[in-house]
Design a protein around this motif. Structure first.
Motif, short mmCIF file in Angstrom:
data_model
loop_
_atom_site.label_atom_id
_atom_site.label_comp_id
_atom_site.label_asym_id
_atom_site.label_seq_id
_atom_site.Cartn_x
_atom_site.Cartn_y
_atom_site.Cartn_z
N GLN A 198 0.83 -1.20 0.00
CA GLN A 198 0.00 0.00 0.00
C GLN A 198 0.86 1.25 0.00
O GLN A 198 0.49 2.27 -0.59
N ASP A 199 2.02 1.17 0.63
CA ASP A 199 2.94 2.32 0.65
C ASP A 199 3.39 2.67 -0.76
O ASP A 199 3.48 3.85 -1.13
N GLU A 200 3.67 1.63 -1.57
CA GLU A 200 4.10 1.85 -2.95
C GLU A 200 2.97 2.47 -3.76
O GLU A 200 3.19 3.40 -4.56
N ILE A 201 1.76 1.97 -3.55
CA ILE A 201 0.59 2.51 -4.27
C ILE A 201 0.34 3.97 -3.87
O ILE A 201 0.10 4.83 -4.72
N ASN A 202 0.44 4.25 -2.57
CA ASN A 202 0.22 5.63 -2.08
C ASN A 202 1.27 6.58 -2.64
O ASN A 202 0.95 7.74 -2.98
N LYS A 203 2.50 6.11 -2.74
CA LYS A 203 3.57 6.97 -3.28
C LYS A 203 3.28 7.33 -4.73
O LYS A 203 3.40 8.51 -5.12
N GLU A 204 2.87 6.34 -5.52
CA GLU A 204 2.55 6.60 -6.92
C GLU A 204 1.31 7.49 -7.02
O GLU A 204 1.23 8.37 -7.89
N LYS A 205 0.35 7.27 -6.14
CA LYS A 205 -0.89 8.06 -6.15
C LYS A 205 -0.59 9.53 -5.88
O LYS A 205 -1.16 10.43 -6.51
N ASP A 206 0.34 9.79 -4.96
CA ASP A 206 0.72 11.17 -4.65
C ASP A 206 1.34 11.85 -5.87
O ASP A 206 1.07 13.02 -6.16
N ILE A 207 2.18 11.10 -6.59
CA ILE A 207 2.82 11.65 -7.79
C ILE A 207 1.78 11.95 -8.86
O ILE A 207 1.76 13.03 -9.46
N PHE A 208 0.88 10.99 -9.09
CA PHE A 208 -0.16 11.17 -10.10
C PHE A 208 -1.10 12.31 -9.72
O PHE A 208 -1.56 13.07 -10.59
N SER A 209 -1.40 12.45 -8.43
CA SER A 209 -2.30 13.51 -7.96
C SER A 209 -1.71 14.88 -8.25
O SER A 209 -2.41 15.80 -8.72
N ALA A 210 -0.42 15.03 -7.95
CA ALA A 210 0.25 16.31 -8.19
C ALA A 210 0.23 16.66 -9.68
O ALA A 210 0.01 17.81 -10.06
#
Length: 293
Positions: A198-210
């Motif tokens: 989930q940490d890996e998914i959240n990290k990618e989600k933060d990048i995509f969100s920005a």
């Protein structure tokens, strides 16, 4: 006593060392062949310890499957140069380790060092002897063994630099080799979505969100954009989500489903991955030797 050519020849055959080194060892041992061998082994161990800090980023991957397909082993054996990696001694050592792993209960690097080979010597004894003989640091970087009660294992070697083991729920060597070839070429991180942290998914989600926020689009559109990017990300890094290397119109997951099979796990080793290689500057090396002289 005088040292005959026959004595030197026998010592060379038993140790694999050079003629002058053998003659010197026999002279120091007063012609006692066994003592000469013991002294050479001790000297070899000392040489091995001195070379242990040197970077070993070349080498070979070896993989073996037991005849019943229920046991498999893969080994990453490293040395300093590709020249040594191509030699018979190095290749033989790799094959002997992989073969011995098929019938052993070794689980840790420490246990592997003490594992006996067919010769009766331990892995570490043979490794140190090879270091003394070949003049390079040799390390067993990693290994993996599969012990299966059901299903089957397959392997694929791309040359000798990339190796893959695959465990299938149902034994199917042809399918297993195809999947292993795909893993070698496409480097998936794991089998399926649920194995991605989930940490890996959240990290990618933060990048995509920005990135999405910069578009100025409505929040509901941004949420769909992020969801789509996450789905694409997971498909790219998971085995089941990737387009099959032999037919990019179907995913590996779809292929497995059509065969009524599934992948339990896989292991992919590539020589030198993650190792920072020393950059050689031969001009500087020559100048340093000249200055030293």
């Amino acid at each position: 006593m005088s040292i005959s050519a026959g004595m030197v020849k026998e010592l060379r055959e038993r140790t694999g060392s050079g003629m002058m080194e053998c003659k010197k060892a026999l002279v120091e041992a007063n012609g006692d062949l066994e003592l000469a061998i013991e002294n050479m082994r001790k000297a070899g161990l000392a040489k091995a310890d001195k070379k242990s800090g040197r970077i070993a980023a070349e080498g070979l991957i070896g993989a073996k499957i037991a005849s019943d397909g229920k046991t498999a082993a893969i080994v990453d054996l490293n040395c300093e140069t590709d020249f040594v990696a191509k030699g018979e001694d190095f290749i033989g050592f790799l094959n002997n380790i992989a073969t011995a792993l098929l019938t052993s209960d070794v689980e840790t690097p420490e246990q592997l060092q003490e594992m006996k080979l067919e010769s009766g010597k331990t892995v570490d004894e043979v490794r140190r002897e090879l270091i003394a003989k070949l003049g390079e640091n040799i390390t067993i970087r990693r290994f993996e063994t599969y012990k299966l009660s059901e299903g089957g294992a397959s392997c694929y070697l791309h040359g000798s630099k990339i190796g893959v083991l695959v465990e299938l729920a149902k034994a199917d060597d042809a399918l297993g080799k195809d999947i292993a070839m795909h893993v070698a070429a496409c480097k998936p991180v794991c089998v399926s979505d649920d194995q991605v942290s989930q940490d890996e998914i959240n990290k990618e989600k933060d990048i995509f969100s920005a990135q999405a926020l910069e578009s100025g689009k409505p929040a509901e559109i941004i949420e769909k954009m992020i969801s789509g990017r996450i789905s694409k990300f997971l498909a790219e890094i998971t085995l089941l989500g990737q387009p099959f290397v032999k037919d990019d119109k179907t995913t590996v997951g779809q292929l497995l489903k059509s065969k009524g099979n599934s992948v339990i796990r896989f292991t992919r080793f590539e020589v030198g991955e993650g190792i920072e290689k020393k950059e050689e500057n031969f001009a500087e090396e020559v100048m340093a030797q000249v200055r030293g002289a």
